[in-house]
Write a protein that holds these residues in place. Structure first.
Motif, short mmCIF file in Angstrom:
data_model
loop_
_atom_site.label_atom_id
_atom_site.label_comp_id
_atom_site.label_asym_id
_atom_site.label_seq_id
_atom_site.Cartn_x
_atom_site.Cartn_y
_atom_site.Cartn_z
N SER A 173 0.81 -1.22 0.00
CA SER A 173 0.00 0.00 0.00
C SER A 173 0.85 1.27 0.00
CB SER A 173 -0.94 0.01 1.22
OG SER A 173 -0.20 -0.06 2.42
N SER A 174 2.17 1.13 -0.01
CA SER A 174 3.03 2.31 -0.03
C SER A 174 2.99 2.95 -1.42
CB SER A 174 4.47 1.94 0.35
OG SER A 174 5.02 1.04 -0.59
N PRO A 175 3.13 4.27 -1.50
CA PRO A 175 3.01 4.98 -2.78
C PRO A 175 3.94 4.45 -3.86
CG PRO A 175 3.04 6.53 -0.94
CD PRO A 175 3.38 5.19 -0.38
N GLY A 176 3.38 4.15 -5.02
CA GLY A 176 4.16 3.70 -6.16
C GLY A 176 4.63 2.26 -6.10
N ARG A 177 4.25 1.56 -5.04
CA ARG A 177 4.76 0.20 -4.87
C ARG A 177 4.21 -0.75 -5.92
NH1 ARG A 177 8.84 -2.64 -4.70
NH2 ARG A 177 8.58 -4.73 -3.88
N GLY A 178 2.97 -0.51 -6.37
CA GLY A 178 2.36 -1.40 -7.34
C GLY A 178 3.21 -1.55 -8.60
N ALA A 179 3.62 -0.43 -9.17
CA ALA A 179 4.41 -0.45 -10.41
C ALA A 179 5.76 -1.12 -10.18
CB ALA A 179 4.60 0.97 -10.93
N ASP A 180 6.41 -0.79 -9.06
CA ASP A 180 7.73 -1.38 -8.77
C ASP A 180 7.63 -2.88 -8.52
OD1 ASP A 180 8.93 1.07 -9.05
OD2 ASP A 180 9.01 1.49 -6.90
N SER A 181 6.61 -3.29 -7.75
CA SER A 181 6.43 -4.70 -7.45
C SER A 181 6.15 -5.49 -8.72
CB SER A 181 5.29 -4.89 -6.45
OG SER A 181 5.07 -6.26 -6.19
N ASN A 182 5.30 -4.94 -9.58
CA ASN A 182 4.99 -5.62 -10.84
C ASN A 182 6.25 -5.78 -11.70
OD1 ASN A 182 2.25 -6.00 -10.37
ND2 ASN A 182 1.69 -4.00 -11.21
N ARG A 183 7.07 -4.74 -11.74
CA ARG A 183 8.30 -4.82 -12.53
C ARG A 183 9.23 -5.90 -11.97
NH1 ARG A 183 13.05 -3.28 -11.36
NH2 ARG A 183 12.36 -1.97 -9.63
N SER A 204 14.58 -12.70 -7.55
CA SER A 204 13.89 -12.95 -6.28
C SER A 204 14.55 -12.19 -5.15
CB SER A 204 13.88 -14.45 -5.98
OG SER A 204 13.29 -14.70 -4.72
N LEU A 205 15.88 -12.24 -5.10
CA LEU A 205 16.62 -11.51 -4.06
C LEU A 205 16.38 -10.01 -4.16
CD1 LEU A 205 20.09 -13.33 -3.93
CD2 LEU A 205 18.41 -13.15 -2.08
N GLU A 206 16.38 -9.49 -5.39
CA GLU A 206 16.14 -8.06 -5.59
C GLU A 206 14.77 -7.66 -5.04
OE1 GLU A 206 15.24 -4.92 -9.25
OE2 GLU A 206 16.08 -6.89 -9.70
N HIS A 207 13.78 -8.48 -5.33
CA HIS A 207 12.42 -8.19 -4.87
C HIS A 207 12.32 -8.21 -3.34
CE1 HIS A 207 8.07 -8.13 -4.69
NE2 HIS A 207 8.09 -9.24 -3.98
N VAL A 208 12.85 -9.25 -2.72
CA VAL A 208 12.75 -9.37 -1.27
C VAL A 208 13.52 -8.26 -0.57
CG1 VAL A 208 13.28 -10.82 0.73
CG2 VAL A 208 12.38 -11.87 -1.34
N ARG A 209 14.71 -7.93 -1.06
CA ARG A 209 15.50 -6.88 -0.42
C ARG A 209 14.84 -5.51 -0.54
NH1 ARG A 209 21.31 -9.21 -2.69
NH2 ARG A 209 21.62 -10.73 -1.00
N ARG A 210 14.22 -5.26 -1.71
CA ARG A 210 13.52 -3.99 -1.88
C ARG A 210 12.31 -3.93 -0.95
NH1 ARG A 210 13.29 1.06 -1.78
NH2 ARG A 210 11.61 2.03 -2.98
N THR A 211 11.59 -5.02 -0.86
CA THR A 211 10.43 -5.08 0.02
C THR A 211 10.85 -4.90 1.47
OG1 THR A 211 9.34 -6.61 -1.52
CG2 THR A 211 8.43 -6.46 0.69
N ALA A 212 11.96 -5.53 1.84
CA ALA A 212 12.46 -5.41 3.22
C ALA A 212 12.79 -3.96 3.57
CB ALA A 212 13.68 -6.30 3.41
N SER A 213 13.40 -3.25 2.64
CA SER A 213 13.79 -1.86 2.91
C SER A 213 12.55 -0.99 3.12
CB SER A 213 14.64 -1.30 1.77
OG SER A 213 13.89 -1.17 0.58
N ILE A 214 11.48 -1.26 2.36
CA ILE A 214 10.24 -0.50 2.52
C ILE A 214 9.60 -0.81 3.87
CG2 ILE A 214 7.89 -0.18 1.63
CD1 ILE A 214 9.02 -0.84 -1.15
N ALA A 215 9.57 -2.09 4.22
CA ALA A 215 8.96 -2.50 5.49
C ALA A 215 9.72 -1.92 6.68
CB ALA A 215 8.91 -4.01 5.58
N MET A 216 11.05 -1.97 6.62
CA MET A 216 11.84 -1.45 7.74
C MET A 216 11.69 0.05 7.88
SD MET A 216 13.09 -4.12 9.15
CE MET A 216 14.30 -3.42 10.29
N ALA A 217 11.59 0.76 6.75
CA ALA A 217 11.38 2.21 6.80
C ALA A 217 10.02 2.53 7.41
CB ALA A 217 11.50 2.80 5.41
N ALA A 218 9.00 1.78 7.01
CA ALA A 218 7.65 2.00 7.55
C ALA A 218 7.62 1.71 9.04
CB ALA A 218 6.64 1.13 6.81
N LEU A 219 8.31 0.65 9.44
CA LEU A 219 8.35 0.28 10.85
C LEU A 219 9.07 1.34 11.67
CD1 LEU A 219 7.70 -1.80 12.99
CD2 LEU A 219 9.80 -3.02 12.38
N ALA A 220 10.16 1.89 11.13
CA ALA A 220 10.89 2.96 11.82
C ALA A 220 10.00 4.18 11.98
CB ALA A 220 12.15 3.32 11.03
#
Length: 229
Positions: A173-183, A204-220
């Motif tokens: 649900s983070s802004p712009g995530r749909g387009a990035d996730s689809n790519r 797969s690693l690229e996707h998980v690491r990008r997702t992790a960075s978004i989640a950690m930023a949101a959590l912070a």
């Protein structure tokens, strides 16, 4: 007589339906980390007995979605940064290996199935239907692990699905995530279709690491808001 007594295992029980409803409500943020889960209120909302609610809460506690606080009772488990980081580390290891194996074992039927699921996810993002995004993302990974012939790896990931989906509800649900996730996911699918194991693992690693960075930023950000409240 014996046939009449046989249990229909295909039909979900009231407990299973209640578990699914409450798990989804937590994953989608209807109940947020730290929210109290009052049994009487849940009974009214879900239309089930207190016995069923208690069983479901105990189960969700084993999944890490609920924790019991002294003098307060059950609450939605708070997202601990170290645990979240570890979840993504586990995902990175297992999903990248599954992606590699899936590519190496890919069949036209499997690629077609994955493409159809991806179309559903893209459409769900377009409609901002995040519940459907979660549902079909889970189906994508189920198909990928099945295609990889890695059932034990999938069992480990499934044991974390409650918390994974709770985190996904934050990231998708983070802004712009749909387009990035689809790519990112289409890059993974292209590698699988080409039977390129190394490229699939890297995607797969690229996707998980990008997702992790978004989640950690949101959590912070959530931690910062709680301290300033």
């Amino acid at each position: 007589m014996i046939e009449q007594m046989r249990v229909d295992r295909s039909a979900p029980t009231l407990r299973e339906l209640t578990l699914e409803k409450l798990r989804d409500a937590i994953a989608q943020g209807f109940y947020r980390p730290g929210d109290r889960l009052i049994e009487r209120t849940l009974c009214d909302q879900l239309g089930v007995s207190r016995t069923v609610v208690r069983e479901v809460l105990r189960h969700l506690e084993t999944e890490g979605l609920v924790e019991t606080v002294a003098h307060s009772g059950p609450i939605v488990a708070r997202l601990d940064p170290e645990q979240v980081q570890e979840i993504y580390e586990i995902r990175a290891l297992l999903e990248s290996e599954a992606a590699r194996a899936c590519a190496e074992h890919a069949t036209p039927a499997l690629v077609k199935q994955l493409r159809e699921i991806r179309k559903e996810i893209e459409d769900a993002f377009d409609q901002t239907d995040f519940r459907r995004v979660l549902t079909y993302t889970e189906r994508f990974y189920e198909a990928m692990f099945a295609g990889a012939h890695k059932p034990m790896m999938h069992q480990v990931v499934k044991s974390l699905n409650g918390r994974i989906n709770q985190l996904r509800s934050v990231t998708i649900s983070s802004p712009g995530r749909g387009a990035d996730s689809n790519r990112e996911m289409n890059k993974l699918l292209t590698a699988i279709a080409k039977k390129d194991g190394d490229a699939a693992a890297a995607a797969s690693l690229e996707h998980v690491r990008r997702t992790a960075s978004i989640a950690m930023a949101a959590l912070a950000g959530q931690v910062s808001e709680q301290k300033s409240a």
